[in-house]
Design a protein around this motif. Structure first.
Motif, PDB file in Angstrom:
ATOM      1  N   SER A  87       0.833  -1.208   0.000  1.00  0.00           N
ATOM      2  CA  SER A  87       0.000   0.000   0.000  1.00  0.00           C
ATOM      3  C   SER A  87       0.865   1.254   0.000  1.00  0.00           C
ATOM      4  O   SER A  87       0.626   2.183  -0.788  1.00  0.00           O
ATOM      5  CB  SER A  87      -0.920   0.018   1.224  1.00  0.00           C
ATOM      6  OG  SER A  87      -1.890  -0.982   1.148  1.00  0.00           O
ATOM      7  N   LEU A  88       1.874   1.291   0.857  1.00  0.00           N
ATOM      8  CA  LEU A  88       2.750   2.475   0.920  1.00  0.00           C
ATOM      9  C   LEU A  88       3.535   2.660  -0.374  1.00  0.00           C
ATOM     10  O   LEU A  88       3.706   3.783  -0.847  1.00  0.00           O
ATOM     11  CB  LEU A  88       3.698   2.373   2.113  1.00  0.00           C
ATOM     12  CG  LEU A  88       3.043   2.541   3.480  1.00  0.00           C
ATOM     13  CD1 LEU A  88       4.035   2.218   4.592  1.00  0.00           C
ATOM     14  CD2 LEU A  88       2.498   3.947   3.649  1.00  0.00           C
ATOM     15  N   LEU A  99       9.029   8.331  -9.440  1.00  0.00           N
ATOM     16  CA  LEU A  99       9.606   7.332  -8.536  1.00  0.00           C
ATOM     17  C   LEU A  99       8.782   6.042  -8.505  1.00  0.00           C
ATOM     18  O   LEU A  99       8.962   5.208  -7.619  1.00  0.00           O
ATOM     19  CB  LEU A  99       9.681   7.897  -7.111  1.00  0.00           C
ATOM     20  CG  LEU A  99      10.563   9.120  -6.899  1.00  0.00           C
ATOM     21  CD1 LEU A  99      10.440   9.622  -5.476  1.00  0.00           C
ATOM     22  CD2 LEU A  99      12.006   8.793  -7.237  1.00  0.00           C
ATOM     23  N   ARG A 100       7.857   5.900  -9.449  1.00  0.00           N
ATOM     24  CA  ARG A 100       6.892   4.789  -9.429  1.00  0.00           C
ATOM     25  C   ARG A 100       7.559   3.427  -9.275  1.00  0.00           C
ATOM     26  O   ARG A 100       7.280   2.694  -8.337  1.00  0.00           O
ATOM     27  CB  ARG A 100       6.046   4.820 -10.698  1.00  0.00           C
ATOM     28  CG  ARG A 100       5.021   3.706 -10.760  1.00  0.00           C
ATOM     29  CD  ARG A 100       4.026   3.937 -11.852  1.00  0.00           C
ATOM     30  NE  ARG A 100       3.235   5.103 -11.494  1.00  0.00           N
ATOM     31  CZ  ARG A 100       2.725   5.981 -12.355  1.00  0.00           C
ATOM     32  NH1 ARG A 100       2.927   5.810 -13.648  1.00  0.00           N
ATOM     33  NH2 ARG A 100       2.037   6.998 -11.949  1.00  0.00           N
ATOM     34  N   TRP A 101       8.416   3.068 -10.198  1.00  0.00           N
ATOM     35  CA  TRP A 101       8.993   1.719 -10.165  1.00  0.00           C
ATOM     36  C   TRP A 101      10.004   1.548  -9.040  1.00  0.00           C
ATOM     37  O   TRP A 101       9.987   0.495  -8.369  1.00  0.00           O
ATOM     38  CB  TRP A 101       9.540   1.345 -11.539  1.00  0.00           C
ATOM     39  CG  TRP A 101       8.417   1.332 -12.531  1.00  0.00           C
ATOM     40  CD1 TRP A 101       8.229   2.173 -13.590  1.00  0.00           C
ATOM     41  CD2 TRP A 101       7.264   0.481 -12.508  1.00  0.00           C
ATOM     42  NE1 TRP A 101       7.040   1.891 -14.230  1.00  0.00           N
ATOM     43  CE2 TRP A 101       6.422   0.851 -13.586  1.00  0.00           C
ATOM     44  CE3 TRP A 101       6.847  -0.561 -11.681  1.00  0.00           C
ATOM     45  CZ2 TRP A 101       5.217   0.220 -13.850  1.00  0.00           C
ATOM     46  CZ3 TRP A 101       5.639  -1.184 -11.949  1.00  0.00           C
ATOM     47  CH2 TRP A 101       4.844  -0.794 -13.023  1.00  0.00           C
ATOM     48  N   PRO A 102      10.875   2.525  -8.768  1.00  0.00           N
ATOM     49  CA  PRO A 102      11.746   2.359  -7.593  1.00  0.00           C
ATOM     50  C   PRO A 102      10.958   2.202  -6.288  1.00  0.00           C
ATOM     51  O   PRO A 102      11.332   1.402  -5.427  1.00  0.00           O
ATOM     52  CB  PRO A 102      12.592   3.634  -7.584  1.00  0.00           C
ATOM     53  CG  PRO A 102      12.605   4.092  -8.999  1.00  0.00           C
ATOM     54  CD  PRO A 102      11.267   3.711  -9.558  1.00  0.00           C
ATOM     55  N   ILE A 105       9.457  -1.331  -6.208  1.00  0.00           N
ATOM     56  CA  ILE A 105      10.517  -2.327  -6.007  1.00  0.00           C
ATOM     57  C   ILE A 105      11.022  -2.289  -4.567  1.00  0.00           C
ATOM     58  O   ILE A 105      11.170  -3.333  -3.928  1.00  0.00           O
ATOM     59  CB  ILE A 105      11.663  -2.116  -7.021  1.00  0.00           C
ATOM     60  CG1 ILE A 105      11.174  -2.489  -8.425  1.00  0.00           C
ATOM     61  CG2 ILE A 105      12.894  -2.927  -6.634  1.00  0.00           C
ATOM     62  CD1 ILE A 105      12.117  -2.039  -9.544  1.00  0.00           C
ATOM     63  N   LEU A 106      11.263  -1.076  -4.044  1.00  0.00           N
ATOM     64  CA  LEU A 106      11.725  -0.947  -2.661  1.00  0.00           C
ATOM     65  C   LEU A 106      10.687  -1.508  -1.688  1.00  0.00           C
ATOM     66  O   LEU A 106      11.035  -2.219  -0.744  1.00  0.00           O
ATOM     67  CB  LEU A 106      12.043   0.514  -2.325  1.00  0.00           C
ATOM     68  CG  LEU A 106      12.509   0.770  -0.895  1.00  0.00           C
ATOM     69  CD1 LEU A 106      13.791   0.009  -0.590  1.00  0.00           C
ATOM     70  CD2 LEU A 106      12.701   2.263  -0.663  1.00  0.00           C
ATOM     71  N   ALA A 107       9.421  -1.208  -1.923  1.00  0.00           N
ATOM     72  CA  ALA A 107       8.357  -1.752  -1.072  1.00  0.00           C
ATOM     73  C   ALA A 107       8.345  -3.278  -1.148  1.00  0.00           C
ATOM     74  O   ALA A 107       8.134  -3.956  -0.130  1.00  0.00           O
ATOM     75  CB  ALA A 107       7.005  -1.184  -1.482  1.00  0.00           C
ATOM     76  N   PHE A 112       9.394  -8.580   1.198  1.00  0.00           N
ATOM     77  CA  PHE A 112       9.981  -9.911   1.104  1.00  0.00           C
ATOM     78  C   PHE A 112      11.032 -10.180   2.174  1.00  0.00           C
ATOM     79  O   PHE A 112      11.467 -11.319   2.344  1.00  0.00           O
ATOM     80  CB  PHE A 112      10.525 -10.164  -0.305  1.00  0.00           C
ATOM     81  CG  PHE A 112       9.418 -10.431  -1.283  1.00  0.00           C
ATOM     82  CD1 PHE A 112       8.870 -11.696  -1.401  1.00  0.00           C
ATOM     83  CD2 PHE A 112       8.884  -9.411  -2.040  1.00  0.00           C
ATOM     84  CE1 PHE A 112       7.810 -11.942  -2.264  1.00  0.00           C
ATOM     85  CE2 PHE A 112       7.829  -9.643  -2.911  1.00  0.00           C
ATOM     86  CZ  PHE A 112       7.292 -10.916  -3.021  1.00  0.00           C
ATOM     87  N   ALA A 113      11.400  -9.160   2.947  1.00  0.00           N
ATOM     88  CA  ALA A 113      12.305  -9.365   4.085  1.00  0.00           C
ATOM     89  C   ALA A 113      11.644 -10.216   5.164  1.00  0.00           C
ATOM     90  O   ALA A 113      12.312 -10.742   6.057  1.00  0.00           O
ATOM     91  CB  ALA A 113      12.736  -8.018   4.662  1.00  0.00           C
TER      92      ALA A 113
END
Length: 163
Positions: A87-88, A99-102, A105-107, A112-113
């Motif tokens: 969601s964030l 910044l859509r894809w970064p 991906i970061l989220a 996945f952590a």
């Protein structure tokens, strides 16, 4: 933010300030509901599904389900942390298109952590992340269809934030 905005004396404000306050209120409400709605839905799903966490593997095996157990060890699917991360990530992606894809991906990396931490199985995280991102996107598209907070380009998947 929503409480502060709603407590303003709107009549004493200029029309441009009123519009700015409405936009701020809309954006804050979107953030709240984009996190709350998927979060509530997955917490209900966790109770109905009752999947055991990876820590229960040795005792019960990989396919243990105990619906309505209401204990932490049987609330693995879907991952609430991954839902919130999704969601964030989508909120940032919608508010800052460059910044859509970064952001997504970061989220995803953050979500996945939960797997190496042995808090969730990969399927739990994947389902939670998808629920968070897709529910947030659907809420944004629903708002765009009502011309509030977002506007829709018919050929685009992502709505644009109104300025």
């Amino acid at each position: 933010i929503m409480t502060v905005i709603s407590m303003q004396d709107w009549r004493s404000r200029s029309l441009s300030t009123q519009k700015m306050l409405v936009r701020a209120y809309e954006r804050a409400a979107f953030i709240f509901f984009a996190i709350a709605i998927p979060g509530i839905l997955i917490n209900i799903a966790k109770q109905l599904i009752g999947r055991g966490r990876p820590r229960t593997f040795d005792e019960y095996g990989a396919y243990v389900f105990s619906p309505f157990e209401f204990t932490h060890q049987f609330q693995s699917f879907p991952s609430g942390h991954a839902t919130t991360a999704g969601s964030l990530g989508m909120i940032v992606a919608l508010y800052f298109p460059n910044l859509r894809w970064p952001a997504l991906i970061l989220a995803g990396v953050i979500a996945f952590a939960r797997v190496p931490a042995k808090a969730h199985y990969l399927s739990d995280v994947l389902a939670g992340y998808l629920i968070g991102t897709l529910a947030t996107l659907l809420i944004a598209r629903w708002l765009a269809s009502r011309a509030t907070t977002f506007k829709m380009n018919p050929s685009a998947l992502f709505p644009q934030l109104k300025r």
